[in-house]
Structure formats: C-alpha cells, structure tokens
Design an enzyme around this catalytic site. Structure first.
Site, PDB file in Angstrom:
ATOM      1  N   TYR A 142      -5.206 -10.105   2.837  1.00 38.63           N
ATOM      2  CA  TYR A 142      -4.873 -10.255   4.256  1.00 38.63           C
ATOM      3  C   TYR A 142      -5.913  -9.502   5.070  1.00 38.63           C
ATOM      4  O   TYR A 142      -6.158  -8.313   4.837  1.00 38.63           O
ATOM      5  CB  TYR A 142      -3.476  -9.693   4.569  1.00 38.63           C
ATOM      6  CG  TYR A 142      -3.173  -9.718   6.052  1.00 38.63           C
ATOM      7  CD1 TYR A 142      -2.799 -10.897   6.684  1.00 38.63           C
ATOM      8  CD2 TYR A 142      -3.314  -8.564   6.826  1.00 38.63           C
ATOM      9  CE1 TYR A 142      -2.564 -10.935   8.052  1.00 38.63           C
ATOM     10  CE2 TYR A 142      -3.073  -8.592   8.196  1.00 38.63           C
ATOM     11  CZ  TYR A 142      -2.702  -9.767   8.801  1.00 38.63           C
ATOM     12  OH  TYR A 142      -2.478  -9.802  10.147  1.00 38.63           O
ATOM     13  N   ASP A 234     -13.081  -4.170   3.613  1.00 36.90           N
ATOM     14  CA  ASP A 234     -12.108  -4.105   4.707  1.00 36.90           C
ATOM     15  C   ASP A 234     -11.236  -2.864   4.523  1.00 36.90           C
ATOM     16  O   ASP A 234     -10.260  -2.882   3.776  1.00 36.90           O
ATOM     17  CB  ASP A 234     -11.265  -5.382   4.699  1.00 36.90           C
ATOM     18  CG  ASP A 234     -10.213  -5.399   5.807  1.00 36.90           C
ATOM     19  OD1 ASP A 234     -10.063  -4.378   6.505  1.00 36.90           O
ATOM     20  OD2 ASP A 234      -9.533  -6.429   5.961  1.00 36.90           O
ATOM     21  N   LYS A 263      -6.699   0.344  12.761  1.00 34.52           N
ATOM     22  CA  LYS A 263      -5.429   1.013  12.489  1.00 34.52           C
ATOM     23  C   LYS A 263      -5.495   2.518  12.744  1.00 34.52           C
ATOM     24  O   LYS A 263      -5.391   2.963  13.867  1.00 34.52           O
ATOM     25  CB  LYS A 263      -4.938   0.672  11.083  1.00 34.52           C
ATOM     26  CG  LYS A 263      -4.495  -0.787  10.967  1.00 34.52           C
ATOM     27  CD  LYS A 263      -3.658  -1.033   9.760  1.00 34.52           C
ATOM     28  CE  LYS A 263      -3.258  -2.504   9.651  1.00 34.52           C
ATOM     29  NZ  LYS A 263      -2.385  -2.957  10.734  1.00 34.52           N
TER      30      LYS A 263
END
Length: 421
Positions: A142, A234, A263
């Site tokens: 994801y 990532d 984040k």
C-alpha cells in the site's frame, strides 16, 4: 446543536461507509498519548492517530517552535523562493539518512511523496533516452490513494473501481529464503523494462502489519542494483523510529535510490511529505532542455510551518528520552508477544520495533472486511482505547511518550477481548 449533528450534516469521512457506521467521536483536546472528547472522557491513542503522532499530542516544544515561526513567515511560494525552515529541515533529514540521499523534494502527504518518487524514476529513464514502461512492486503493498500510488499498491476491493485506469505493474511476493531465487529470476526477466522497484521495507502496514526479514530484502535489493533497477523505499510509515531504529534503511546494507516520508515527519502536527533522492537521479534532470524539468509542485510545497514542525520533531526524536522510550516500547511489546502467542484464538502475532500486531482466528481467514473488525473497534473504544483494527488484525502503534501504565492497560484489554471474541 451537538458536534455529532453538525458533522452529520456536512462531513464525508475517509474509509467510512456512512450508511452503517457508528457516529464519529467528537474529540476536543489531545495531550501526550491521550485524547479527550467533549464530555471529558479520556482515550488512550494506541495507534498514534493513524500512525502520525510520534511524541504525543500538542507536544509543547513543537507547539512553541511552530508558534514562533507563525509570527515570522507562514507561507511563501517555493518555486523561485526559499526559506530557512525548508533548508534546515533538508539538512537535518539528510544528515540521518543513508549517505547517497542528497536532494530533498517537498510535497504535502505520503501519497504525493510516492507520486513524486515514481515520476522521478520514470522521467529519469525518459530524460536518458531509454524510456521504461513498467514498475515492480510487492503483492499486498500500500502506497497511497492517488492514481500512481494506487497503481503500485496491491490490487484489492479498494482499487477495483479504478483498475482500468491503473498503469502496468509487475507484482512479486515479499522475499523469503525459499522464494528469493524465483523473485530474482522475475526481476531479471523484466529488468530492461523496469523504471523502478517500490516497496515498504520490513512492514506492510495497511495489509495487516505483514512483516518480513531484512536479510532477504537486502539480497533482493542487491539484485535490483546489479540489474540496474532503481529502488524507491517507501518509509512513509516505517520512518522515524517505528521499526526500533530511526529508519528501516538502518537495518539494510543495500540503500535505495529514492526514499519517501510523511506521517510521523512533523510529529503528527500538520501535513508534509518528502521525497529524497541520490545525485544520479537529480543530475538526469539538469539540462539546457527545459522539457527535462521535473514538472511537479503544490501550492503549499515546503510550507514554513510544516517544515518547522518537522525540524522540531526530528530534534526530539534524536534526544535520549525519545530513543529510550522507543526501546522501552519495543521491549514491552516483545514481552507481551511471548505472553499471548500461544492463545487459542490467535492465528499469528508479530512484532517489529514499536509495532505489534495480533491476528484473530476467523472462519473466513484474514480479511479487511471481517465482521470482527467492528466488534473489536467498539470494544476497545468503549474501554477508552483508540484502536483501528485492520479486519481481524489489531495492532498497537503508540506515541513514544506513552506510559507503562497505559501500555499495560492496553495489553490487559487485549487479553480480555481474546476471552470474548
């Protein structure tokens, strides 16, 4: 009119089926690892408010730094202009990343950080006159909800309405000792067409906190380098201490060409994304031909307030207190894992750093749409604990400032839930 009624009249919430969802919980204040609703009830934020709140809510040092910056410079266009917070943050971040990361490109969230990374790699080959049309990615990955990020994420019910719009991706399983040879063969067979390989290192968060080992990933990355495949790591989720080290890259010998962050970057205070790259990629865009420019940007690129928050958060992360708290959480999770791993209702329990995930046994197997998800969500919320189960998988991913007492309370309620569901 209550906040819930006002919300119901105006708001469309993310990942929410409003036809059947319970009303959202109105939160009016946050402090440390705690959230408070409008009636004064306290909730332990066991998931760092969607994995972003590193040092706790309304962290005083970050608040102070952002407030001071707000009085000096709130926003300025970043095309043709620059400012101290953006420069200082780039210097600070590059100082703790792998050495070959030498340039910083700012965006506004994790998905757009990934979009930029993909565009960097695809245009790298275009600028060199060697266009490559495919991307390599892991099954179950994801990387975000924009179209490029969806394309390189695992195909699922989330992406099915858009499948005809997503570009071609070669998907492979995460590496193990048993499948490494096969994975290398797949990479070699597609290498001349691969613009890049994008991957979540060590932990596939949204897939259910699926975890795999660093040595196997290292060997796969070394093979990608040998085959000339650019690598995008990532670390939107895994960065800034989540894996027990500052970055998942710190577990690996082979370093990526491009890295993505968001984040926890600002300590959870405001949106900011970063894509870093090596000089080899940056230099492929240097040309007298203006068409070799990276045509990407946002109105709030490198917003001074967000950069200031991120700089303050990194300073806190590198202090002894935060590093000790990270190791304390890692140790507590390890002990809890040993205590519950043989429970008859647990299909699997796994841990990497400050992340622990418990997978409930269900008749239907692991599924994001498991009915158990809502039962567990409601159970913990009613006990004053914010959890966000991924189907039949619950996880603890707390702010680093969480107390041992709050951690033990979460563990205790998990034990209770295991006896009920």
């Amino acid at each position: 009119m209550t906040l819930i009624n006002r919300d119901a009249k105006t708001i469309w919430h993310p990942y929410t089926q409003h036809f059947m969802a319970r009303p959202p919980l109105p939160i009016v204040r946050g402090e440390g690892a705690s959230l408070y609703d409008e009636e004064g009830n306290r909730y332990i934020d066991a998931v760092s408010s969607w994995w972003v709140t590193l040092h706790g809510h309304s962290q005083p040092y970050i608040v102070e730094r952002v407030a001071a910056q707000l009085k000096k410079l709130d926003q300025v266009i970043f095309a043709g202009f620059t400012h101290e917070p953006a420069i200082a943050l780039a210097e600070s971040l590059l100082a703790i990343l792998p050495d070959q990361q030498q340039k910083v490109f700012y965006t506004d969230n994790g998905s757009t950080a990934v979009e930029v990374a993909l565009k960097m790699c695809v245009q790298y080959w275009f600028n060199k006159g060697q266009p490559r049309k495919k991307v390599l990615a892991f099954n179950n990955g994801y990387h975000g909800d924009t179209f490029g990020a969806m394309s390189v994420s695992g195909r699922s019910a989330w992406t099915s309405p858009f499948d005809n719009f997503l570009f071609e991706v070669v998907f492979i399983d995460t590496p193990t000792t048993a499948n490494l040879s096969d994975l290398k063969g797949i990479i070699s067979s597609h290498a001349v067409d691969l613009a890049c390989f994008i991957y979540e290192p060590l932990v596939q968060g949204s897939a259910g906190m699926l975890m795999y080992e660093a040595p196997a990933l290292d060997e796969l990355l070394a093979h990608c380098r040998q085959e000339g495949v650019l690598m995008i790591q990532d670390e939107v989720f895994t960065g800034f201490g989540r894996t027990g080290k500052n970055f998942a890259a710190d577990y690996l010998v082979t370093k990526p060409d491009v890295m993505c962050f968001s984040k926890g970057l600002t300590g959870g205070t405001m949106p900011l994304g970063v894509t870093t790259c090596c000089m080899q990629i940056y230099e492929a865009f240097l040309s007298e031909d203006k068409m070799k420019t990276l045509f990407h940007g946002h109105s709030f690129t490198a917003n001074p307030l967000a950069c200031t928050a991120a700089l303050a958060s990194i300073e806190l992360l590198l202090e002894t207190e935060a590093q000790e708290n990270i190791q304390r959480i890692c140790s507590s999770h390890r002990e809890f894992l040993q205590q519950i791993k043989d429970h008859h209702r647990i299909a699997a329990v796994r841990q990497t750093g400050t992340i622990i995930a418990i997978e409930w046994k269900t008749v239907s197997g692991t599924s994001y749409f498991s009915e158990l998800r809502n039962l567990l969500y409601d159970y913990f919320l009613d006990k004053g604990i914010l959890m966000r189960p991924l189907g039949n998988v619950i996880y603890i991913l707390p702010p680093y400032c969480i107390s041992d007492a709050d951690l033990n309370r979460i563990y205790s309620e998990i034990r209770n839930a295991l006896e009920l569901y």
